[in-house]
Design an enzyme around this catalytic site. Sequence first.
Site, mmCIF file in Angstrom:
data_model
loop_
_atom_site.group_PDB
_atom_site.id
_atom_site.type_symbol
_atom_site.label_atom_id
_atom_site.label_comp_id
_atom_site.label_asym_id
_atom_site.label_seq_id
_atom_site.Cartn_x
_atom_site.Cartn_y
_atom_site.Cartn_z
ATOM 1 N N GLU A 170 31.914 -16.575 -32.812
ATOM 2 C CA GLU A 170 31.864 -15.261 -32.151
ATOM 3 C C GLU A 170 33.127 -14.975 -31.344
ATOM 4 O O GLU A 170 33.570 -13.835 -31.273
ATOM 5 C CB GLU A 170 30.643 -15.190 -31.223
ATOM 6 C CG GLU A 170 29.326 -15.176 -31.975
ATOM 7 C CD GLU A 170 28.115 -15.288 -31.055
ATOM 8 O OE1 GLU A 170 28.300 -15.390 -29.824
ATOM 9 O OE2 GLU A 170 27.001 -15.274 -31.585
ATOM 10 N N VAL A 171 33.662 -16.001 -30.713
ATOM 11 C CA VAL A 171 34.842 -15.787 -29.848
ATOM 12 C C VAL A 171 36.070 -16.365 -30.564
ATOM 13 O O VAL A 171 36.104 -17.556 -30.893
ATOM 14 C CB VAL A 171 34.652 -16.466 -28.476
ATOM 15 C CG1 VAL A 171 35.889 -16.241 -27.611
ATOM 16 C CG2 VAL A 171 33.413 -15.917 -27.773
ATOM 17 N N ASN B 292 32.600 -23.962 -34.297
ATOM 18 C CA ASN B 292 32.343 -22.968 -35.337
ATOM 19 C C ASN B 292 33.654 -22.316 -35.752
ATOM 20 O O ASN B 292 34.461 -21.926 -34.904
ATOM 21 C CB ASN B 292 31.393 -21.891 -34.803
ATOM 22 C CG ASN B 292 30.007 -22.438 -34.512
ATOM 23 O OD1 ASN B 292 29.478 -23.231 -35.286
ATOM 24 N ND2 ASN B 292 29.417 -22.039 -33.394
ATOM 25 N N HIS C 69 37.122 -23.174 -29.556
ATOM 26 C CA HIS C 69 36.311 -23.820 -28.521
ATOM 27 C C HIS C 69 35.446 -24.867 -29.182
ATOM 28 O O HIS C 69 34.912 -24.657 -30.272
ATOM 29 C CB HIS C 69 35.445 -22.813 -27.754
ATOM 30 C CG HIS C 69 34.700 -21.844 -28.610
ATOM 31 N ND1 HIS C 69 35.325 -20.791 -29.246
ATOM 32 C CD2 HIS C 69 33.394 -21.768 -28.949
ATOM 33 C CE1 HIS C 69 34.428 -20.108 -29.931
ATOM 34 N NE2 HIS C 69 33.248 -20.681 -29.791
ATOM 35 N N ASP D 238 28.890 -23.026 -20.720
ATOM 36 C CA ASP D 238 28.548 -21.888 -21.573
ATOM 37 C C ASP D 238 27.644 -20.942 -20.789
ATOM 38 O O ASP D 238 26.754 -21.372 -20.056
ATOM 39 C CB ASP D 238 27.837 -22.373 -22.847
ATOM 40 C CG ASP D 238 27.792 -21.292 -23.915
ATOM 41 O OD1 ASP D 238 28.518 -21.426 -24.924
ATOM 42 O OD2 ASP D 238 27.046 -20.308 -23.741
ATOM 43 N N ILE D 239 27.856 -19.648 -20.976
ATOM 44 C CA ILE D 239 27.110 -18.635 -20.227
ATOM 45 C C ILE D 239 25.646 -18.563 -20.680
ATOM 46 O O ILE D 239 24.787 -18.105 -19.917
ATOM 47 C CB ILE D 239 27.814 -17.262 -20.363
ATOM 48 C CG1 ILE D 239 27.489 -16.361 -19.189
ATOM 49 C CG2 ILE D 239 27.506 -16.598 -21.684
ATOM 50 C CD1 ILE D 239 28.392 -15.142 -19.085
ATOM 51 N N HIS E 87 32.011 -26.838 -28.580
ATOM 52 C CA HIS E 87 30.784 -26.910 -27.790
ATOM 53 C C HIS E 87 30.461 -28.382 -27.566
ATOM 54 O O HIS E 87 30.506 -29.191 -28.502
ATOM 55 C CB HIS E 87 29.601 -26.290 -28.554
ATOM 56 C CG HIS E 87 29.732 -24.832 -28.850
ATOM 57 N ND1 HIS E 87 29.051 -23.860 -28.161
ATOM 58 C CD2 HIS E 87 30.454 -24.179 -29.794
ATOM 59 C CE1 HIS E 87 29.335 -22.670 -28.665
ATOM 60 N NE2 HIS E 87 30.182 -22.837 -29.666
#
Length: 122
Positions: A99-100, A91, A104, A33-34, A106
């Site tokens: 958000e994306v 999420n 995904h 993760d960024i 996490h």
Amino acid sequence: MAYDRNNIFARILRGEIPSKKVYEDAHALAFHDIAPQAPIHVLVIPKGEYVSWDDFSARAGEAEIAGFVRAVGTVARQLGIAEKGYRLLANHGADGGQEVPHLHVHLFGGRRLGRMVAKAGE
Ligand code: AMP
């Protein structure tokens, strides 16, 4: 919600945007993760075009689902956190804080992770 082929994770899958890759196979890609929120914070994404867990669980084939779930476990073991423990989080939608719009999961680890869910209003 229709899948947006220009979302940032679709672009990472196509190699248009760099990522710090930790694992890849036929079904999944995993990268750091960024903006990590734990000593280890990796995102695992399916290679197919799925907006979220809701979309994936409704439309993905058995091989895709099995491949993705196995990839998440493999990544955790490769990162060396399977023994001490880790947390998975996916999420979905507005209440989930997604958000994306590409599914995904996490993967958090490397320390005691504290309470599971933010208090109301946080
Ligand atoms: P979510 O709120 O579940 O949709 O989480 C999106 C996650 O993607 C956040 O933790 C971001 O820090 C992460 N993220 C956004 N852009 C990138 C990127 N280019 N590379 C890696 N992680 C990213």
